[in-house]
Design an enzyme around this catalytic site. Sequence first.
Site, mmCIF file in Angstrom:
data_model
loop_
_atom_site.group_PDB
_atom_site.id
_atom_site.type_symbol
_atom_site.label_atom_id
_atom_site.label_comp_id
_atom_site.label_asym_id
_atom_site.label_seq_id
_atom_site.Cartn_x
_atom_site.Cartn_y
_atom_site.Cartn_z
ATOM 1 N N LYS A 90 -76.702 -37.257 41.559
ATOM 2 C CA LYS A 90 -77.106 -38.070 40.407
ATOM 3 C C LYS A 90 -78.091 -37.225 39.618
ATOM 4 C CE LYS A 90 -76.991 -42.642 42.506
ATOM 5 N NZ LYS A 90 -77.834 -43.529 43.243
ATOM 6 N N HIS A 103 -88.275 -45.155 49.809
ATOM 7 C CA HIS A 103 -88.273 -45.761 48.458
ATOM 8 C C HIS A 103 -89.650 -45.652 47.807
ATOM 9 C CE1 HIS A 103 -84.905 -48.707 49.899
ATOM 10 N NE2 HIS A 103 -84.354 -47.700 49.226
ATOM 11 N N HIS A 123 -88.050 -53.699 46.979
ATOM 12 C CA HIS A 123 -86.949 -52.899 46.432
ATOM 13 C C HIS A 123 -85.682 -53.311 47.177
ATOM 14 C CE1 HIS A 123 -85.029 -49.147 44.832
ATOM 15 N NE2 HIS A 123 -84.227 -49.459 45.829
ATOM 16 N N LEU A 124 -84.805 -54.027 46.479
ATOM 17 C CA LEU A 124 -83.615 -54.588 47.128
ATOM 18 C C LEU A 124 -82.354 -54.002 46.512
ATOM 19 C CD1 LEU A 124 -84.848 -58.332 47.000
ATOM 20 C CD2 LEU A 124 -85.278 -56.630 48.798
ATOM 21 N N ASP A 144 -71.768 -56.060 49.643
ATOM 22 C CA ASP A 144 -72.187 -56.159 48.243
ATOM 23 C C ASP A 144 -72.691 -57.576 47.963
ATOM 24 O OD1 ASP A 144 -71.990 -56.617 45.359
ATOM 25 O OD2 ASP A 144 -71.006 -54.660 45.310
ATOM 26 N N MET A 145 -73.937 -57.688 47.502
ATOM 27 C CA MET A 145 -74.534 -59.013 47.310
ATOM 28 C C MET A 145 -73.729 -59.870 46.329
ATOM 29 S SD MET A 145 -76.677 -61.235 48.197
ATOM 30 C CE MET A 145 -78.042 -60.625 49.166
ATOM 31 N N GLY A 171 -82.669 -57.063 43.552
ATOM 32 C CA GLY A 171 -83.944 -57.614 43.072
ATOM 33 C C GLY A 171 -83.948 -57.830 41.567
ATOM 34 N N GLU A 172 -83.270 -56.914 40.843
ATOM 35 C CA GLU A 172 -83.255 -57.020 39.378
ATOM 36 C C GLU A 172 -82.215 -58.021 38.884
ATOM 37 O OE1 GLU A 172 -82.766 -52.995 37.791
ATOM 38 O OE2 GLU A 172 -84.174 -52.289 39.308
ATOM 39 N N ASN A 173 -81.126 -58.158 39.656
ATOM 40 C CA ASN A 173 -79.986 -58.910 39.117
ATOM 41 C C ASN A 173 -79.711 -60.271 39.740
ATOM 42 O OD1 ASN A 173 -78.940 -56.983 37.142
ATOM 43 N ND2 ASN A 173 -78.646 -55.675 38.935
ATOM 44 N N GLU A 229 -86.988 -44.498 39.296
ATOM 45 C CA GLU A 229 -87.442 -43.431 40.190
ATOM 46 C C GLU A 229 -87.362 -42.065 39.513
ATOM 47 O OE1 GLU A 229 -84.686 -45.527 42.829
ATOM 48 O OE2 GLU A 229 -85.851 -44.684 44.474
HETATM 49 P P1 ADP Z 1 -78.680 -48.253 45.740
HETATM 50 O O1 ADP Z 1 -79.611 -48.718 46.807
HETATM 51 O O2 ADP Z 1 -77.447 -47.588 46.283
HETATM 52 O O3 ADP Z 1 -79.347 -47.512 44.600
HETATM 53 P P2 ADP Z 1 -78.531 -50.496 43.893
HETATM 54 O O4 ADP Z 1 -80.006 -50.533 43.681
HETATM 55 O O5 ADP Z 1 -77.647 -50.172 42.752
HETATM 56 O O6 ADP Z 1 -78.105 -49.603 45.121
HETATM 57 O O7 ADP Z 1 -78.132 -51.953 44.454
HETATM 58 C C1 ADP Z 1 -76.851 -52.249 44.894
HETATM 59 C C2 ADP Z 1 -76.821 -53.736 45.228
HETATM 60 O O8 ADP Z 1 -77.126 -54.483 44.042
HETATM 61 C C3 ADP Z 1 -75.471 -54.234 45.725
HETATM 62 O O9 ADP Z 1 -75.653 -55.092 46.843
HETATM 63 C C4 ADP Z 1 -74.967 -55.062 44.549
HETATM 64 O O10 ADP Z 1 -74.196 -56.129 44.981
HETATM 65 C C5 ADP Z 1 -76.263 -55.588 43.980
HETATM 66 N N1 ADP Z 1 -76.054 -56.077 42.618
HETATM 67 C C6 ADP Z 1 -75.758 -55.381 41.504
HETATM 68 N N2 ADP Z 1 -75.585 -56.226 40.448
HETATM 69 C C7 ADP Z 1 -75.776 -57.481 40.923
HETATM 70 C C8 ADP Z 1 -75.727 -58.784 40.358
HETATM 71 N N3 ADP Z 1 -75.449 -58.959 39.078
HETATM 72 N N4 ADP Z 1 -75.992 -59.840 41.168
HETATM 73 C C9 ADP Z 1 -76.271 -59.668 42.468
HETATM 74 N N5 ADP Z 1 -76.326 -58.468 43.072
HETATM 75 C C10 ADP Z 1 -76.074 -57.384 42.313
#
Ligand code: ADP
Length: 398
Positions: free
Chosen positions: A14, A180, A208-209, A283-284, A333-335, A382
Amino acid sequence: MKVLVLNCGSSSVKYQFIDTDKKLALAKGLVDRIGMAGAVLSHQRYDGDQIKISGEILDHQIAIEYVLAVLLSKNHGVIDDKKDIEAVGHRVVHGGETFSGSVLITDEVIKALQDNIELAPLHNPPNIKGIQAATRILPGTPQVGVFDTAFHSHMPPKAYLYGIPYELYRKYKIRRYGFHGTSHLYVSKRAAELMGRKYEELKIITAHLGNGCSMAAVDRGVSVDTTMGFTPLEGLLMGTRSGDLDPQVILYIMGKEGLSLNEAATMLNKHSGLIGISGESSDMREILAAVKDQHQRAKHAFDIFCYRIKKYVGAYAAAMGGVDALVFTGGIGENSYEVREEVCRDMEFMGIHLDQLRNQNKEELISSDSSKVKVFRIPTNEELVIAMDTAEIVSSSN
Ligand code: ADP
């Protein structure tokens, strides 16, 4: 300063090319499937221009050469000359006890990183490959290592020592390190900014989720405890990782199922967590969809995920003797307003009042005006922390 930030995983790189004066990413992208069929580079410029390039990308060196070529490209690039890259900042997962802050990469640093490989066998080797490749491709350009563990390196012994014979800590450096760090640092600082208060006077809990999940107790600017430990397996429930577990469970399963060390590690790191409990997905988004369809095991996975976070909120408030802010970040956490809502449910007793509407509307401040503890949803960055640290280290070493 213009800094190329590289985050090299086992089969991916990345990158972001950041102007640290403007705190702006001029370009970002991902090289995926390195060493496999169907390797591809996805590149995006600050103005929205996008391109995907497929090719035979056999290793990290070729991947970084592709990145350089696209940054230099007439139609999709942002620089005219290699020299416009003034420094390279590398994300390094494990700094062990050797690195408590970011460092200019030298031969001795690479040697120390190699000595730490045993602590992070999956993560540090590709990080080192990336550093070596970038050094070959951009000779003379300063390279800086920024460690995921560094922000947690000031935890007190009571937080980082395990209850095992002390000689094992001495002999093998078995202790809690935490990960993290750049994300916890960024979002906790940002929360202080948003509150218009001094970072050094606030008690902040950060969550951080993402695929990996961790929390930190940030007491007046210092991470005094965090949920991940010796490896990123400890603590919260994650996409595919178990998090906290009675260690005897592992020994019991190994005996019953006849698992080797490697098989047990795979079970805990790849087949546990959300996917292990739900049997559906790591995947959440898919867990949330399954919960809506009354899928019982997905509901267990969701409940355990949120319950662990809630327990650590209580634990960290107790550890710090109070809390001023709670921050959610990372993909989940954001979404996911559902996760934030569930974590904050019935927490009024400790001054946490979520505003349902603000939470669902994905605002930055999601607590009510009367909430004693401010609750935030802050997108992490980050790469910006890595770029800023890199610029600072390079400027001070000149
Ligand atoms: P990484 O730890 O690999 O950087 P991310 O921070 O991108 O991963 O987080 C991935 C997680 O975020 C996955 O579980 C995904 O389902 C969740 N996610 C992304 N968008 C949404 C959303 N709109 N609602 C719920 N969960 C989400």
